[in-house]
Enzyme design. Structure first.
Site, PDB file in Angstrom:
ATOM      1  N   ASN A  19       0.699  -1.396   0.238  1.00 19.95           N
ATOM      2  CA  ASN A  19      -0.333   0.166  -0.249  1.00 19.95           C
ATOM      3  C   ASN A  19       0.463   1.610   0.073  1.00 19.95           C
ATOM      4  O   ASN A  19       0.733   2.163  -0.489  1.00 19.95           O
ATOM      5  CB  ASN A  19      -1.185   0.083   1.204  1.00 19.95           C
ATOM      6  CG  ASN A  19      -2.203  -1.318   0.752  1.00 19.95           C
ATOM      7  OD1 ASN A  19      -2.470  -1.786  -0.232  1.00 19.95           O
ATOM      8  ND2 ASN A  19      -2.493  -1.418   1.846  1.00 19.95           N
ATOM      9  N   ASP A 112     -11.125  -4.487  -4.000  1.00 19.91           N
ATOM     10  CA  ASP A 112     -11.833  -5.922  -3.958  1.00 19.91           C
ATOM     11  C   ASP A 112     -13.894  -5.888  -2.914  1.00 19.91           C
ATOM     12  O   ASP A 112     -14.226  -4.639  -3.338  1.00 19.91           O
ATOM     13  CB  ASP A 112     -10.883  -5.932  -2.265  1.00 19.91           C
ATOM     14  CG  ASP A 112      -9.362  -6.190  -2.297  1.00 19.91           C
ATOM     15  OD1 ASP A 112      -9.331  -7.192  -2.616  1.00 19.91           O
ATOM     16  OD2 ASP A 112      -9.072  -5.358  -2.111  1.00 19.91           O
ATOM     17  N   ASP A 301      -6.921  -4.175   7.514  1.00 25.85           N
ATOM     18  CA  ASP A 301      -6.748  -5.338   6.585  1.00 25.85           C
ATOM     19  C   ASP A 301      -6.350  -6.527   7.682  1.00 25.85           C
ATOM     20  O   ASP A 301      -5.372  -7.466   6.679  1.00 25.85           O
ATOM     21  CB  ASP A 301      -5.804  -4.893   5.269  1.00 25.85           C
ATOM     22  CG  ASP A 301      -6.410  -3.787   4.432  1.00 25.85           C
ATOM     23  OD1 ASP A 301      -7.372  -3.756   4.751  1.00 25.85           O
ATOM     24  OD2 ASP A 301      -5.530  -3.130   4.051  1.00 25.85           O
TER      25      ASP A 301
HETATM   26  C1  UD1 Z   1      -6.361   1.593   1.534  1.00 27.17           C
HETATM   27  C2  UD1 Z   1      -5.904   0.607   1.608  1.00 27.17           C
HETATM   28  C3  UD1 Z   1      -6.947  -0.946   1.741  1.00 27.17           C
HETATM   29  C4  UD1 Z   1      -7.550  -0.330   3.411  1.00 27.17           C
HETATM   30  C5  UD1 Z   1      -7.991   1.166   3.115  1.00 27.17           C
HETATM   31  C6  UD1 Z   1      -8.213   0.984   4.426  1.00 27.17           C
HETATM   32  C7  UD1 Z   1      -4.548   0.829  -0.201  1.00 27.17           C
HETATM   33  C8  UD1 Z   1      -3.959   0.550  -1.643  1.00 27.17           C
HETATM   34  N1  UD1 Z   1      -6.161  -0.215   0.259  1.00 27.17           N
HETATM   35  O1  UD1 Z   1      -7.743   1.830   0.422  1.00 27.17           O
HETATM   36  O2  UD1 Z   1      -6.356  -2.147   1.187  1.00 27.17           O
HETATM   37  O3  UD1 Z   1      -8.675  -1.866   3.910  1.00 27.17           O
HETATM   38  O4  UD1 Z   1      -7.238   1.655   2.761  1.00 27.17           O
HETATM   39  O5  UD1 Z   1      -7.239   1.376   5.737  1.00 27.17           O
HETATM   40  O6  UD1 Z   1      -3.126   1.433   0.539  1.00 27.17           O
HETATM   41  N2  UD1 Z   1     -14.383   5.981   1.151  1.00 27.17           N
HETATM   42  C9  UD1 Z   1     -15.470   7.094   0.683  1.00 27.17           C
HETATM   43  N3  UD1 Z   1     -15.743   7.619   0.335  1.00 27.17           N
HETATM   44  C10 UD1 Z   1     -14.490   8.295  -0.905  1.00 27.17           C
HETATM   45  C11 UD1 Z   1     -12.994   7.445  -0.466  1.00 27.17           C
HETATM   46  C12 UD1 Z   1     -13.352   6.140   0.720  1.00 27.17           C
HETATM   47  O7  UD1 Z   1     -17.055   6.338   1.606  1.00 27.17           O
HETATM   48  O8  UD1 Z   1     -14.524   9.499  -1.221  1.00 27.17           O
HETATM   49  C13 UD1 Z   1     -15.195   4.328   2.144  1.00 27.17           C
HETATM   50  C14 UD1 Z   1     -14.940   3.562   1.675  1.00 27.17           C
HETATM   51  O9  UD1 Z   1     -15.847   3.035   0.900  1.00 27.17           O
HETATM   52  C15 UD1 Z   1     -14.255   2.504   2.557  1.00 27.17           C
HETATM   53  C16 UD1 Z   1     -13.202   3.984   3.838  1.00 27.17           C
HETATM   54  O10 UD1 Z   1     -13.955   5.139   3.263  1.00 27.17           O
HETATM   55  O11 UD1 Z   1     -15.484   2.199   3.215  1.00 27.17           O
HETATM   56  C17 UD1 Z   1     -12.527   3.660   3.736  1.00 27.17           C
HETATM   57  O12 UD1 Z   1     -11.310   4.182   2.279  1.00 27.17           O
HETATM   58  P1  UD1 Z   1      -9.962   4.420   2.157  1.00 27.17           P
HETATM   59  O13 UD1 Z   1      -9.135   4.509   3.333  1.00 27.17           O
HETATM   60  O14 UD1 Z   1     -10.180   5.579   1.231  1.00 27.17           O
HETATM   61  O15 UD1 Z   1      -9.555   3.400   1.540  1.00 27.17           O
HETATM   62  P2  UD1 Z   1      -8.944   3.175   0.085  1.00 27.17           P
HETATM   63  O16 UD1 Z   1      -7.240   4.055  -0.103  1.00 27.17           O
HETATM   64  O17 UD1 Z   1      -9.272   2.596  -0.581  1.00 27.17           O
END
Ligand code: UD1
Length: 416
Positions: A19, A112, A301
């Protein structure tokens, strides 16, 4: 195929964090020239990101954990659907391409299957920096014809991806960008460290407020990725579930504080050294309650792996998932192995059973896959894990690492 019941012992070194490395590869796009990232894990997601970069016009060359990225002056500001679908992290090219090209065409992400994973915070942040968006046939069209300008963006939730995307864009935007309620994950601090080597002016990465003073251009740089706390945690949990003793080296134990605390509460002995952790598992783990939270909370995770451990613990544990709304597909797989786990909304109730029994199970995603592998190590008889390619997205040879610790497992290609 795992033949369970062996007590694992020995030492295993972890590699750079998936990540973090995925974001470093994207960050390279911000500066023409040759970059070098080291401590890169040999995993499928890195391969997919290299293909994304190739499509954009950046050639990559990789050997022995090092990837060189050659970024041209002109980029193709586009991430195609067939690659983005395979990996949600592709959405990170949006910030870099908007910053470099003033436009981007990025298919909406897949990745995922954790329930709905919107990108509204990414889009809202870029809009306040001067970008405009339209959605056409599943492709997000972004344009900032006047270039991006700095803005104050307060995130509704400390999203890792939104924080990183805004960090990438802010590095080259006109003026100052402030990200409030930013995610504090170590991988974000590591991305900021790489960007700073490229000439970016960033303060506060790793805290809830990040300030970025945009610069007109950045230069290529070299960087060694931060160790993978998820790989480290998974190996330690393999020691815990088998009642063994496992030492993980080349890691940063400080990044695993909450997970180690919960493992200690469950009865494990933990010894922390310089860049290494040793965990000794008890004969039988005790139940513990825990909740996933943004860093420094318990990492989502690592929740499936921890639930696998608690499936065989003495007593009943309650886990609350606060990051994703549907991350429980692995529960059915563990129950097939004899676990007694129920879900209720965001809660998982794990009634510990005395033994698990091996059977055919499915790896639905990277960490769900790791969870069933851990359960298989502790189960009686043979566990067959289908869909092991999901595990390869995030772990460089998890089976090889576990075998070195004494696990009895092998991989077979299934015809068709
Ligand atoms: C990253 C990690 C993933 C980890 C996650 C949380 C990478 C490639 N992946 O994913 O392995 O599980 O952080 O630690 O680094 N959300 C919204 N709107 C947005 C963005 C996010 O609603 O614009 C929500 C998502 O649906 C989720 C939550 O916020 O429920 C957390 O997401 P986020 O922290 O953005 O995770 P990722 O960056 O996708």
């Amino acid at each position: 195929m795992i033949s369970g019941g062996r007590c694992l012992s020995g030492t295993v070194a972890v590699r750079g964090a998936k990540n973090a490395v995925l974001k470093h590869l994207v960050a390279c796009l911000l500066a023409p020239g040759r970059h070098r990232i080291s401590n890169v894990p040999g995993i499928l997601d890195v391969e997919i990101m290299r293909r994304v970069l190739a499509h954009i016009g950046a050639a990559t060359r990789g050997e022995d954990g090092t990837v060189e990225v050659e970024v041209p002056d002109d980029l193709v500001p586009e991430a195609p659907i067939h690659l983005v679908r395979q990996m949600r992290a592709s959405i990170l090219v949006l910030g870099a391409l908007l910053a470099r090209c003033g436009e981007a065409r990025v298919a909406l992400p897949g990745g995922d299957d954790f329930g709905s994973r919107p990108i509204d915070m990414h889009v809202g942040g870029f809009e306040s920096m001067g970008a405009r968006f339209t959605l056409s046939h599943g492709v997000l069209l972004a344009a900032a014809p006047e270039g991006l300008h700095g803005a104050e963006v307060y995130l509704e939730f400390p999203s890792v991806g939104a924080t990183e995307n805004l960090l990438l864009a802010g590095a080259m935007a006109r003026g100052r960008t402030v990200i409030g309620n930013a995610a504090r994950e170590p991988e974000i601090a590591d991305l900021a460290a790489f960007l700073s080597k490229m000439g970016a002016r960033i303060t506060g990465a790793g805290t809830s407020t990040i300030e970025i003073d945009g610069v007109p251009r950045l230069s290529p740089a070299e960087h060694r990725a931060v160790p993978d706390r998820l790989e480290a945690g998974t190996y330690l949990m393999a020691g815990a579930i088998t009642g063994g003793e496992v030492t993980v080296t080349e890691c940063l134990p400080g990044h695993l504080r909450m997970e180690l605390r919960k493992l200690e509460e469950a009865g494990c002995e933990v010894a922390i050294g310089e860049g290494e952790v040793t965990l000794r598992g008890p004969r039988r783990l005790r139940a513990v309650d825990f909740a996933t939270l943004p860093y420094p909370g318990f990492h989502t995770d690592m929740h499936p792996q921890m639930v696998a451990l608690l499936a065989r613990a003495e007593g009943t544990s309650v886990m609350t998932e606060n990051i994703y709304d549907a991350r429980f597909r692995y529960v059915g797989e563990l129950n097939r192995m004899g676990a007694d786990i129920t879900t209720e909304g965001q809660h998982v109730v794990v009634r510990g059973v005395a033994a698990l029994s091996g059977c055919p199970v499915e790896a639905w995603d990277i960490r769900a896959g790791a969870a069933v592998v851990l359960a298989g190590l502790a189960a009686e008889g043979i566990t067959t894990v289908a869909g092991a390619h999901h595990i390869d997205r995030g772990y460089q040879s998890l089976d090889g690492g576990l075998a070195r610790l004494g696990a009895d497992l092998r991989r077979e290609a299934v015809p068709g």
